[in-house]
Design an enzyme around this catalytic site. Structure first.
Site, PDB file in Angstrom:
ATOM      1  N   VAL A  12     -94.487  -0.430 -33.281  1.00 40.71           N
ATOM      2  CA  VAL A  12     -94.555  -1.314 -32.107  1.00 40.71           C
ATOM      3  C   VAL A  12     -95.888  -2.051 -32.072  1.00 40.71           C
ATOM      4  O   VAL A  12     -95.947  -3.258 -31.886  1.00 40.71           O
ATOM      5  CB  VAL A  12     -94.325  -0.507 -30.802  1.00 40.71           C
ATOM      6  CG1 VAL A  12     -94.550  -1.379 -29.578  1.00 40.71           C
ATOM      7  CG2 VAL A  12     -92.922   0.079 -30.782  1.00 40.71           C
ATOM      8  N   LEU A 154     -87.555  -3.437 -29.760  1.00 40.42           N
ATOM      9  CA  LEU A 154     -87.331  -3.686 -31.193  1.00 40.42           C
ATOM     10  C   LEU A 154     -86.728  -2.456 -31.872  1.00 40.42           C
ATOM     11  O   LEU A 154     -86.917  -1.328 -31.447  1.00 40.42           O
ATOM     12  CB  LEU A 154     -88.627  -4.092 -31.882  1.00 40.42           C
ATOM     13  CG  LEU A 154     -89.790  -3.109 -31.994  1.00 40.42           C
ATOM     14  CD1 LEU A 154     -89.617  -2.128 -33.164  1.00 40.42           C
ATOM     15  CD2 LEU A 154     -91.108  -3.860 -32.173  1.00 40.42           C
ATOM     16  N   GLU A 156     -86.368  -0.429 -35.556  1.00 40.02           N
ATOM     17  CA  GLU A 156     -86.952  -0.323 -36.895  1.00 40.02           C
ATOM     18  C   GLU A 156     -85.958  -0.932 -37.883  1.00 40.02           C
ATOM     19  O   GLU A 156     -84.758  -0.832 -37.724  1.00 40.02           O
ATOM     20  CB  GLU A 156     -87.232   1.132 -37.259  1.00 40.02           C
ATOM     21  CG  GLU A 156     -88.417   1.697 -36.496  1.00 40.02           C
ATOM     22  CD  GLU A 156     -88.756   3.119 -36.913  1.00 40.02           C
ATOM     23  OE1 GLU A 156     -88.440   3.495 -38.053  1.00 40.02           O
ATOM     24  OE2 GLU A 156     -89.308   3.841 -36.083  1.00 40.02           O
ATOM     25  N   LYS A 208     -86.249   0.624 -19.615  1.00 34.73           N
ATOM     26  CA  LYS A 208     -86.394   0.989 -21.030  1.00 34.73           C
ATOM     27  C   LYS A 208     -85.640   2.273 -21.336  1.00 34.73           C
ATOM     28  O   LYS A 208     -84.842   2.351 -22.275  1.00 34.73           O
ATOM     29  CB  LYS A 208     -87.882   1.146 -21.363  1.00 34.73           C
ATOM     30  CG  LYS A 208     -88.155   1.703 -22.737  1.00 34.73           C
ATOM     31  CD  LYS A 208     -87.651   0.801 -23.848  1.00 34.73           C
ATOM     32  CE  LYS A 208     -87.770   1.508 -25.187  1.00 34.73           C
ATOM     33  NZ  LYS A 208     -87.165   0.729 -26.278  1.00 34.73           N
ATOM     34  N   PHE A 253     -73.045  -0.775 -31.839  1.00 34.80           N
ATOM     35  CA  PHE A 253     -73.371   0.639 -31.606  1.00 34.80           C
ATOM     36  C   PHE A 253     -72.118   1.491 -31.408  1.00 34.80           C
ATOM     37  O   PHE A 253     -72.114   2.450 -30.654  1.00 34.80           O
ATOM     38  CB  PHE A 253     -74.359   0.779 -30.439  1.00 34.80           C
ATOM     39  CG  PHE A 253     -75.771   0.525 -30.911  1.00 34.80           C
ATOM     40  CD1 PHE A 253     -76.116  -0.732 -31.378  1.00 34.80           C
ATOM     41  CD2 PHE A 253     -76.722   1.526 -30.957  1.00 34.80           C
ATOM     42  CE1 PHE A 253     -77.382  -0.988 -31.871  1.00 34.80           C
ATOM     43  CE2 PHE A 253     -78.005   1.276 -31.442  1.00 34.80           C
ATOM     44  CZ  PHE A 253     -78.331   0.016 -31.893  1.00 34.80           C
ATOM     45  N   GLY A 257     -71.281   7.850 -37.592  1.00 33.05           N
ATOM     46  CA  GLY A 257     -72.175   8.198 -38.710  1.00 33.05           C
ATOM     47  C   GLY A 257     -72.516   9.677 -38.659  1.00 33.05           C
ATOM     48  O   GLY A 257     -71.848  10.457 -37.980  1.00 33.05           O
ATOM     49  N   CYS A 264     -87.162   7.235 -31.629  1.00 30.34           N
ATOM     50  CA  CYS A 264     -86.963   6.777 -30.244  1.00 30.34           C
ATOM     51  C   CYS A 264     -85.801   7.443 -29.522  1.00 30.34           C
ATOM     52  O   CYS A 264     -86.000   8.074 -28.483  1.00 30.34           O
ATOM     53  CB  CYS A 264     -86.798   5.259 -30.239  1.00 30.34           C
ATOM     54  SG  CYS A 264     -88.281   4.439 -30.812  1.00 30.34           S
ATOM     55  N   LYS A 267     -86.311  11.185 -28.685  1.00 35.20           N
ATOM     56  CA  LYS A 267     -87.440  11.413 -27.751  1.00 35.20           C
ATOM     57  C   LYS A 267     -87.122  10.851 -26.361  1.00 35.20           C
ATOM     58  O   LYS A 267     -87.394  11.494 -25.335  1.00 35.20           O
ATOM     59  CB  LYS A 267     -88.694  10.836 -28.376  1.00 35.20           C
ATOM     60  CG  LYS A 267     -89.493   9.849 -27.565  1.00 35.20           C
ATOM     61  CD  LYS A 267     -90.738   9.366 -28.220  1.00 35.20           C
ATOM     62  CE  LYS A 267     -90.679   7.876 -28.448  1.00 35.20           C
ATOM     63  NZ  LYS A 267     -90.689   7.048 -27.248  1.00 35.20           N
TER      64      LYS A 267
HETATM   65  C1  UDX Z   1     -83.757   2.106 -31.000  1.00 33.52           C
HETATM   66  C2  UDX Z   1     -83.258   0.998 -30.063  1.00 33.52           C
HETATM   67  O1  UDX Z   1     -82.156   0.311 -30.673  1.00 33.52           O
HETATM   68  C3  UDX Z   1     -84.392  -0.006 -29.804  1.00 33.52           C
HETATM   69  O2  UDX Z   1     -83.943  -0.982 -28.874  1.00 33.52           O
HETATM   70  C4  UDX Z   1     -85.600   0.745 -29.242  1.00 33.52           C
HETATM   71  O3  UDX Z   1     -86.690  -0.156 -29.050  1.00 33.52           O
HETATM   72  C5  UDX Z   1     -86.022   1.844 -30.178  1.00 33.52           C
HETATM   73  O4  UDX Z   1     -84.929   2.748 -30.439  1.00 33.52           O
HETATM   74  P1  UDX Z   1     -84.166   2.392 -33.588  1.00 33.52           P
HETATM   75  O5  UDX Z   1     -84.294   3.843 -33.245  1.00 33.52           O
HETATM   76  O6  UDX Z   1     -85.204   1.749 -34.432  1.00 33.52           O
HETATM   77  O7  UDX Z   1     -84.091   1.494 -32.219  1.00 33.52           O
HETATM   78  O8  UDX Z   1     -82.788   2.211 -34.369  1.00 33.52           O
HETATM   79  P2  UDX Z   1     -81.278   1.872 -33.961  1.00 33.52           P
HETATM   80  O9  UDX Z   1     -80.860   0.737 -34.795  1.00 33.52           O
HETATM   81  O10 UDX Z   1     -81.122   1.805 -32.508  1.00 33.52           O
HETATM   82  O11 UDX Z   1     -80.495   3.187 -34.493  1.00 33.52           O
HETATM   83  C6  UDX Z   1     -80.809   4.427 -33.898  1.00 33.52           C
HETATM   84  C7  UDX Z   1     -79.938   5.488 -34.569  1.00 33.52           C
HETATM   85  O12 UDX Z   1     -78.558   5.303 -34.195  1.00 33.52           O
HETATM   86  C8  UDX Z   1     -79.982   5.444 -36.102  1.00 33.52           C
HETATM   87  O13 UDX Z   1     -79.981   6.772 -36.598  1.00 33.52           O
HETATM   88  C9  UDX Z   1     -78.686   4.741 -36.467  1.00 33.52           C
HETATM   89  O14 UDX Z   1     -78.192   5.126 -37.756  1.00 33.52           O
HETATM   90  C10 UDX Z   1     -77.753   5.254 -35.372  1.00 33.52           C
HETATM   91  N1  UDX Z   1     -76.635   4.352 -35.111  1.00 33.52           N
HETATM   92  C11 UDX Z   1     -76.867   3.132 -34.562  1.00 33.52           C
HETATM   93  C12 UDX Z   1     -75.353   4.788 -35.424  1.00 33.52           C
HETATM   94  O15 UDX Z   1     -75.162   5.883 -35.942  1.00 33.52           O
HETATM   95  N2  UDX Z   1     -74.305   3.972 -35.140  1.00 33.52           N
HETATM   96  C13 UDX Z   1     -74.483   2.731 -34.592  1.00 33.52           C
HETATM   97  O16 UDX Z   1     -73.485   2.031 -34.378  1.00 33.52           O
HETATM   98  C14 UDX Z   1     -75.802   2.290 -34.296  1.00 33.52           C
END
Ligand code: UDX
Length: 434
Positions: A12, A154, A156, A208, A253, A257, A264, A267
């Site tokens: 971030v 955001l 990752e 958030k 989403f 999986g 994030c 936590k």
């Molecule tokens: C997340 C939020 O999306 C973001 O807005 C926030 O600022 C930080 O936390 P991030 O953790 O980087 O972002 O990744 P994200 O793309 O959200 O995926 C989170 C987890 O969910 C990953 O393990 C991903 O594989 C899983 N996921 C996501 C799924 O299993 N299926 C989905 O359809 C989407």
């Protein structure tokens, strides 16, 4: 008012510093880690994030961004100070706010004139008020400053895109005084008519947590549906796709999986559940998200386990170790639970990930075999399991893999392939609800 200091150089912090420099601000990113700062001043990022290195190079060239471990100087120099340090989950599930409060302390000891202090880190409701109180206790009565909550959304692996193209900018304030200055440093977004939501501190903090926990719940939900689909024989990808056609649900989403990971979701879900518990608010939906997610991580191990009578002479190739594609981050990755379980039952494990191999070596050392590529990993194994949806795993030479394996089990824990397509090569295909 466009001199910006950023405290913290993680995903971030660096994306914020480089992104704001790209919007035209003058930025100094501050960190106590002198080695990290030195590498950043040589254009070297501490992690893999697509596009961030190029953006860093551009803005260093234009001398809009610099890196320093002289925190006091950075705070004196800046008009606006962003707090972007980590708030990891503590043993009790509550976020560890020590780094946040240390920032407040340092800022309080070093500000001499009006500053805007912006908290971008994800913090429990009420933390921005704690920051204000801490700073007030350290400055002279006449000194004026403002605290602003500006949570980041955001992801990752898509951090640059998400920072430059947010769905909204949330600004929590106690008065109108800092609003114009914050809008100014985000001016390109403002001109692009990205919605700016001006609200109070607590509401901004709650927005958030609510957003992240809802996204985590959505993933946990479709993973539960995938477990049901496996039993009833329904096709989860079709279920998810048709569900998503309802505008109230949306397509995103809903990809099943091996369970969510990252620094994030886990936590933030734990933090919100803890907040509810502390405030004696009955919130079973929030409380159940992590339990559901843990089930999914165990479920993928069970799907492998049930294919072999004895794991002792079995070798499994794991393709993908990071918690999701396009990152090298293994924090809370489902691969950790799965590989530990496979080792526990005596299986041998070969792994390949395009970016996360160095992190894996720190976790498992010589307990597993590290391979050059996905084909090296699949060679001579009893099963191949895809855990992360890296693009290069989406078009594997299935014939080549089938010929090199000792057994026929293909565990597609991201449902990348169609069952029929894989079975044509003689594989025993195992998806997630597919
Ligand atoms: C997340 C939020 O999306 C973001 O807005 C926030 O600022 C930080 O936390 P991030 O953790 O980087 O972002 O990744 P994200 O793309 O959200 O995926 C989170 C987890 O969910 C990953 O393990 C991903 O594989 C899983 N996921 C996501 C799924 O299993 N299926 C989905 O359809 C989407």
């Amino acid at each position: 008012m466009n001199k910006v200091a950023v405290l913290g150089t993680g995903y971030v912090g660096l994306t914020t510093g480089i992104g704001l420099a790209n919007f035209g601000a003058s930025v100094v990113c501050l960190d106590i880690d002198e080695q990290k700062i030195d590498r950043l001043n040589r254009g070297i990022l501490p992690f893999y994030e697509p596009g961030l290195s190029e953006l860093l190079h551009e803005n260093r060239e234009q001398a809009r961004i610099r890196f320093s471990s002289d925190i006091a100087e950075g705070i004196h120099w800046a008009d606006i100070i962003f707090i972007c340090v980590g708030t990891p989950a503590g043993a009790d599930g509550k976020p560890d706010l020590s780094a946040i409060l240390e920032c407040a302390e340092t800022i309080g000891k070093n500000i001499r004139n009006y500053k805007i202090i912006v908290t971008k880190s994800t913090v429990p409701v009420g933390t921005n008020e704690q920051i204000r109180t801490r700073i007030t206790s350290l400055v002279s009565k006449e000194l004026i400053f403002d605290v602003v909550s500006n949570p980041e959304f955001l992801r990752e692996g898509r951090a640059v895109y998400d920072f430059l193209n947010p769905d909204r900018v949330v600004i929590g304030v106690e008065s109108d005084r800092p609003v114009e200055s914050i809008k100014k440093i985000y001016r390109p977004l403002y001109l692009n008519e990205i919605p700016f939501i001006i609200t109070d501190l607590k509401t901004a903090e709650m927005i958030k947590y609510s957003a992240n926990c809802f996204l985590a719940a959505k993933v946990a939900f479709i993973n539960e549906i995938s477990r049901l689909c496996d039993i009833v024989g329904a096709e989860v990808q079709t279920v998810a796709s048709v569900m998503g056609k309802d505008a109230r649900i949306g397509q995103k989403f809903l990809s099943p999986g091996p369970g969510f990971g990252g620094s994030c979701f886990p936590k933030d879900v734990l933090a919100l559940a803890e907040t509810a518990k502390e405030l004696k608010v009955i919130a079973p939906v929030i409380g159940a998200i992590m339990e559901s997610n843990d089930e999914q991580k165990k479920y993928v191990f069970a799907k492998i386990r049930q294919k072999y009578s004895d794991m002792k002479n079995v070798t499994i190739a794991i393709l993908g170790l990071s918690f999701k594609a396009n990152t090298d981050d293994m924090r809370e990755s489902p691969a950790i639970v799965l590989i530990d379980e496979l080792l526990r039952v005596g299986a041998r494990v070969k792994v390949y990930d395009p970016q996360a191999m160095p992190s894996a070596k720190v976790i498992w050392g010589d307990k597993i075999a590290y391979c050059e590529n996905e084909y090296d990993a699949a060679n001579e194994v009893n099963g191949v399991a895809i855990l992360t949806e890296w693009s290069q795993f989406k078009n594997l030479d299935l014939k080549r893999i089938a010929c090199s394996m000792k057994d026929v089990f293909f565990f597609d824990f991201r449902n990348i392939y169609a069952r029929k397509e894989v079975e044509e090569y003689g594989f025993d295909y195992v998806g997630i609800g597919a």
